[in-house]
Design an enzyme around this catalytic site. Sequence first.
Site, PDB file in Angstrom:
ATOM      1  N   LYS A  18       0.933  -1.215   0.061  1.00 30.44           N
ATOM      2  CA  LYS A  18      -0.006   0.088  -0.059  1.00 30.44           C
ATOM      3  C   LYS A  18       0.904   1.235  -0.093  1.00 30.44           C
ATOM      4  CE  LYS A  18      -1.988  -1.517   3.736  1.00 30.44           C
ATOM      5  NZ  LYS A  18      -2.692  -1.831   5.004  1.00 30.44           N
TER       6      LYS A  18
ATOM      7  N   THR B 115      -8.663   8.878   8.422  1.00 28.54           N
ATOM      8  CA  THR B 115      -7.984   7.899   7.947  1.00 28.54           C
ATOM      9  C   THR B 115      -7.880   6.744   9.024  1.00 28.54           C
ATOM     10  OG1 THR B 115      -5.903   8.969   8.305  1.00 28.54           O
ATOM     11  CG2 THR B 115      -6.684   9.324   6.176  1.00 28.54           C
TER      12      THR B 115
ATOM     13  N   GLY C  33      -7.744   3.760  10.993  1.00 26.00           N
ATOM     14  CA  GLY C  33      -8.467   2.235  10.731  1.00 26.00           C
ATOM     15  C   GLY C  33      -8.603   1.889   9.553  1.00 26.00           C
ATOM     16  N   THR C  34      -7.905   2.570   8.170  1.00 27.02           N
ATOM     17  CA  THR C  34      -7.797   2.290   6.876  1.00 27.02           C
ATOM     18  C   THR C  34      -7.335   0.950   6.595  1.00 27.02           C
ATOM     19  OG1 THR C  34      -5.972   3.689   6.339  1.00 27.02           O
ATOM     20  CG2 THR C  34      -8.194   4.515   6.210  1.00 27.02           C
ATOM     21  N   GLY C  35      -6.099   0.592   7.350  1.00 29.63           N
ATOM     22  CA  GLY C  35      -5.581  -0.560   6.832  1.00 29.63           C
ATOM     23  C   GLY C  35      -6.354  -1.768   7.463  1.00 29.63           C
ATOM     24  N   CYS C  36      -6.889  -1.609   8.626  1.00 31.25           N
ATOM     25  CA  CYS C  36      -7.811  -2.695   9.356  1.00 31.25           C
ATOM     26  C   CYS C  36      -8.683  -2.857   8.464  1.00 31.25           C
ATOM     27  CB  CYS C  36      -8.345  -2.334  10.691  1.00 31.25           C
ATOM     28  SG  CYS C  36      -6.878  -1.834  11.791  1.00 31.25           S
TER      29      CYS C  36
END
Length: 708
Positions: free
Chosen positions: A388, A421, A423-426
């Site tokens: 990412k 933004t 928690g975007t990865g979760c």
Amino acid sequence: MTYDLSIYLVTDPHLCGARGVVQTVRDAVDGGATIVQLRDKHAADDAIVDQLVSLSEVIDGRALLVVDDRVDAVLAARRRGARVDGVHVGQSDMPATEVRRLLGPDALVGLTANTLEHLAALRDLPTGTVDYIGAGVIRPTSTKPDHPAPLGVAGFVALAAQSPVPAVAIGGIRSDDVVPLRAAGAAGVAVVSQICAADDAHLATTALRARWSGAAVPRVLSIAGSDPSGGAGIQADLKSIAANGGYGMAALTALTAQNTRGVHEVHVPPVSFLRAQLDALADDIEIDAVKIGMLADAEVIATVDAWLDDNRPATVVLDPVMVATSGDRLLDERAEAALHRLARRADLLTPNIAELEVLAGRRVIGWDDALDAARDLAAAVDALVLIKGGHLDSDDAPDALVGAEGVISHFSGARIATTSTHGTGCSLSSAVATRRAAGADWSLAIADSRAWLRESLRAGAALGVGRGHGPVNHFAGLWQRGGLGTRPTADDVRAEWWAGIASIRHDIDALPFIRALADGTLDRATFLHYLEQDALYLREYARVLAEAARLAPTAAEQAFWAEGAHGAIAGELAMHASWLTPMTGVSVATFSADPTPVTTGYLDHLRATAFTGDYATLIAAVLPCFWLYADLGERLHSGAFGPEPLDPGHPFASWLATYADPTFAVANAQAIAYVTAAAARSDDAQRSRMRRAFDLAAAHERAFFDLR
């Protein structure tokens, strides 16, 4: 002993192609195959032994392993330490009694049985000689060109009903055969090309497994820490899973005290409790995919690793939470080493660039270097990597799916100007796991998940949550569009179901029996054979309609189905008797014919549906007998099949008149109204059961007309 024979892979080296048998089996078992039969008719015995040893290693006890015919190869492979569970033999192979003697009482022994004569011989064997039969072929198949005449689903029903051991359906099975075959009592479905010839054997097996289990919604487990502010961790995961069409579950690895401005404190429960959570879920629920997030220390990581080893879920996505937004490392060296080992359990890793640096063990400078590092990591851990680029200092926010050979798919998109933004990865990793479990390939799962996340990012600020980095709005699109789907109206159901059996209706029109009946060239013996079977059908059909009347929720429906049962006996059977037994009327002689497998199969479906006590599903199952006959009668008398049916001198004129009886047309319209209204007010699961019962009954109607 009870064996899980549900998803039965029969290998074919030619169809496996460059991927090879071993890798195909690995992918299939990862996707949920429960038994593998090594079949390679042209391989030497030594080669078969080598393959069994290799397959035993990749299966690693997660599925049963049998070989086609080669008993000596089983014994040789076992001497080399391989786990080979048994042998499947054909009618012309070594006798099953000899196989049992050589392999012992604990071996799994399967036998091909395609006829009633085969079953009679099977019943004469000592109890315990054979554990299951392979019955088929269901449909014509190119993988076995010398196969016997196809049984079809109805023929399989008749055969399986008389088998003293579980019956696995095999031969030309399509994905849409899985549900009716299971409903017909199959212990499993054996497939070759559906998996071996698939571009993605893992995905193909997962799809078959989902059809077999009847799971319409992916069941996705998040193993991660909590975020009481709701923006990250398991709270974000559960929202993401739901927003992408899955059912979310969570096992907590850590409790945090945090908000949108940062983490204040972390509490890690004992790892024994984490394992207890995971075991409780696995003991009760079939888990389609696992997403792994925050793992606080080496002991937690080792616990998750051990559980994955014991349970082997079909899809594992690891979001390696290793670096804080500040740049600080969140794991000590021991935990980082354990996470490297855990990465080998994953199908997909989803690091940002800072996390990629830790996993790759080197600095990453720029996007091109990130792609190189991701490729090296993919090769090292034998998993795909979704790298990412959201942390890059650029107007674009690129992502890329990378394998050991390099970039598989690029994903681009302009950076969204927002501070929401958290928690975007979760959220992204959970969405990808859910869409993959629903049957998408990795590239499509990622593309769809990114589109959803970008929509949710754009709407995050509108939530007004917190004074720091706020969360994304996971359900923004669903709120705007009114959900993933809407409940259909009765008219919607009618149109969809009728269109859904268009191919069956087309097939019925083209059948020789229907064509000859229409133009008057049908010979009398064939017509009488049809009437004999239809008389047997009507007698039981009337009983099923009576059961519908008993279960009906309103007096009007009760009266309608009861009248239908009376009409089947007093009206339709009387017409049959006028042809079959004119001297005695409706009598024992009217029902003297032996039922064909097709007749038995259709009646078994109706009786099985009636037995459930589920009114809505039962009336859906009886509807095709109304609808298809009324439609056929209307078109016969409108000239759709030519002018012959309108000729008063037609040899079957009196019979054809019953097809277009106005009273029957009214009854058909009422039956459609009752069924579609019930479907419209049902939930998705109930409506799905109704549709399956309707589709299968329509297929039985087609088979009933297919007289040879």
